[in-house]
Write an enzyme that holds these catalytic residues in place. Structure first.
Site, short mmCIF file in Angstrom:
data_model
loop_
_atom_site.label_atom_id
_atom_site.label_comp_id
_atom_site.label_asym_id
_atom_site.label_seq_id
_atom_site.Cartn_x
_atom_site.Cartn_y
_atom_site.Cartn_z
N ASN A 150 1.31 -0.81 0.10
CA ASN A 150 0.09 -0.02 -0.28
C ASN A 150 0.96 1.42 -0.20
OD1 ASN A 150 -2.57 -0.26 -0.02
ND2 ASN A 150 -2.56 -1.08 2.46
N CYS A 172 -5.76 -6.09 -4.59
CA CYS A 172 -6.24 -5.73 -2.99
C CYS A 172 -7.20 -5.96 -3.15
CB CYS A 172 -6.68 -3.59 -3.64
SG CYS A 172 -7.52 -3.63 -1.90
N HIS A 202 -8.93 1.58 -3.53
CA HIS A 202 -9.55 2.18 -2.28
C HIS A 202 -10.28 3.06 -2.94
CE1 HIS A 202 -6.76 0.24 1.04
NE2 HIS A 202 -6.88 -0.95 0.24
N TYR A 256 -13.88 2.27 1.74
CA TYR A 256 -12.69 2.97 2.36
C TYR A 256 -13.94 4.93 1.62
CZ TYR A 256 -9.23 0.38 2.71
OH TYR A 256 -8.37 -0.08 3.46
#
Ligand code: G6P
Length: 442
Positions: A150, A172, A202, A256
């Site tokens: 990340n 992811c 995200h 997110y």
């Protein structure tokens, strides 16, 4: 002679490694890996030994002849590798805890991949990934780089923009987590669920969702109006959407998005929990200790279920499913981070996007989405601008560029607050940000 398949995993001492090993064991028939090289740095040697021994026991229990190599010699691990996976954390969880705590002092969200925390994680990580890429060009130019480190979107953007590596895929677990979560809500087998994903890491939306090819979007959106169903990952506790808002949005947000559409409430919640049980990094530090105690048990030869308390559930499924599909030229559909190449009209051609792709041996081929719906388009573009400016700051070590990145991030209330945070974070992470301290101030 059958070709030996070599995989190198950078950050091999991570507590997530048993996930990955389980994935390789499960898919061994399709991907007969011969050597798995787990690489870490000197400071991570002890963890590497513990998790590496568990990996050896897991392989032995499965009756497979996969060699597990444990090393701190990254170059030896990369030499002639076919796939390189990255799952490292520069500055370890201590640095993540600072990313989460410092912004909160200024009333701003502290999160490992979003806002100020995401920026600083990127500033620490990008120079290291670029170094790994340079080594790969020399030692394994044919290899695929599967990046799980990340902030995965920003890191993929940096690799595409600042290296010659073309065979890179950012990965992811959020998309697979959403599909699994929705399958559970609908009480159907996950293999029957498919989501059309588009956006950024995200910051990805499900534009439509199907069961056996029939759209069930309206039903799923109805489910999402229940606060219990508003997050699909363990690291984010959903606090519920306004039902009218989520219906009007008319696409599926990822967990997110709660930081963007419920900023005030989420910051309040983070402040509260940082006082009670600690920030997420601090919670995870305790969890890691417990996990490594378990891993030390010589009788343990499987991935312990406690690992599922981490946010990265299904990581191995996502990673090994992708590797297997590239290797076997499967042509199946998987959501990954890759070069846009016109798939999303509102994002530059050469930028990294997270989008459903057809996975072939030449890599992911993004499925054309066209323009994103108007209500979500602007936010995606703004985050892409943030990622690009942040990547530039990471490469150049330019203070003004770092300040610019943070100020244009939608989670930052003002340039002044951005400056205060940048100054404090630069000092706090000094050791891992040498590019910002090249010239001594006079
Ligand atoms: C997720 C994200 C990952 C992240 C992880 C954090 O689901 O997709 O990018 O690394 O959660 O989980 P943790 O247990 O470390 O808070």
């Amino acid at each position: 002679m059958v070709k030996r398949l070599k995989v190198a995993t950078i950050g091999g001492g991570s507590s997530y490694t048993p996930e990955l090993v389980e994935g390789f064991i499960k898919r061994y028939d399709e991907f007969p890996i011969s050597e798995l090289w787990l690489v870490d740095i000197e400071a991570g040697k002890e963890k590497l030994e513990i998790v590496g021994e568990l990996a050896k026991r897991m392989v032995q229990k499965a009756g497979l002849s996969i060699e597990i190599h444990l090393t701190i010699d990254r170059r030896a691990a990369l030499k002639h590798a076919d796939f390189v996976t990255t799952q490292f954390r520069v500055g370890l969880l201590e640095a993540r805890a600072k990313d989460e705590r410092i912004p909160l002092k200024y009333g701003v969200l502290g999160q490992e991949t979003n806002g100020a925390g995401g920026l600083f994680k990127g500033l620490r990580t990008i120079p290291v990934i670029l170094e790994i890429c340079r080594d790969m060009e020399e030692l394994c130019p044919q290899a695929w780089l599967i990046n799980f480190t990340n902030p995965a979107g920003m890191v993929t953007e940096a690799v595409l923009r600042y290296t010659n590596i073309k065979k890179v895929v950012g990965l992811c677990n959020v998309p697979i987590g959403m599909e699994m979560g929705i399958a559970k809500l609908l009480d159907v087998d996950p293999s029957r669920v498919r989501i059309d994903f588009a956006g950024l890491n995200h910051m990805v939306y499900g534009l439509d969702v199907y069961v056996d090819g029939e759209s069930v979007k309206d039903q799923v959106i109805e489910f999402l109006t229940d606060p219990n169903n508003s997050s699909f990952v363990k690291n984010i506790q959903g606090i519920g959407w306004e039902p009218e808002f989520i219906k009007a949005l008319n696409v599926l947000p990822c967990p997110y998005h709660m930081y963007y559409y419920k900023t005030k409430e989420m910051v309040g919640k983070e402040m509260e929990s940082s006082k009670k049980e600690g920030t997420r990094a601090e919670v995870v530090q305790k969890l890691e200790k417990e996990l490594f105690e378990l891993y030390k048990d010589e009788n343990l030869d499987i991935k312990p279920p406690q690992l599922e308390k981490r946010g990265g559930a299904y990581y191995s499924d996502a990673a090994v499913r992708l590797i297997t599909s590239i290797y076997n030229d499967k042509g199946d559909i998987q959501p990954v981070n890759t070069m846009n190449r016109g798939a999303i009209a509102s994002i530059p051609y050469e930028s990294a996007v997270e989008v459903s792709c057809i996975i072939t041996k030449e890599g992911p081929k993004p499925i054309v989405v066209g323009d994103l719906p108007v209500p979500v388009r602007g936010l995606v573009q703004q985050i892409k601008s943030f990622e690009r400016v942040a990547a530039e700051a990471a490469v150049t070590g330019n203070y003004n560029t770092a300040l610019l990145a943070l100020t244009i991030n939608p989670l930052t209330p003002s340039d002044q607050i951005a400056k205060e945070i940048v100054d404090e974070m630069l000092e706090a992470h000094h050791e891992y940000l040498p590019q910002f301290f090249k010239e001594a101030k006079v």
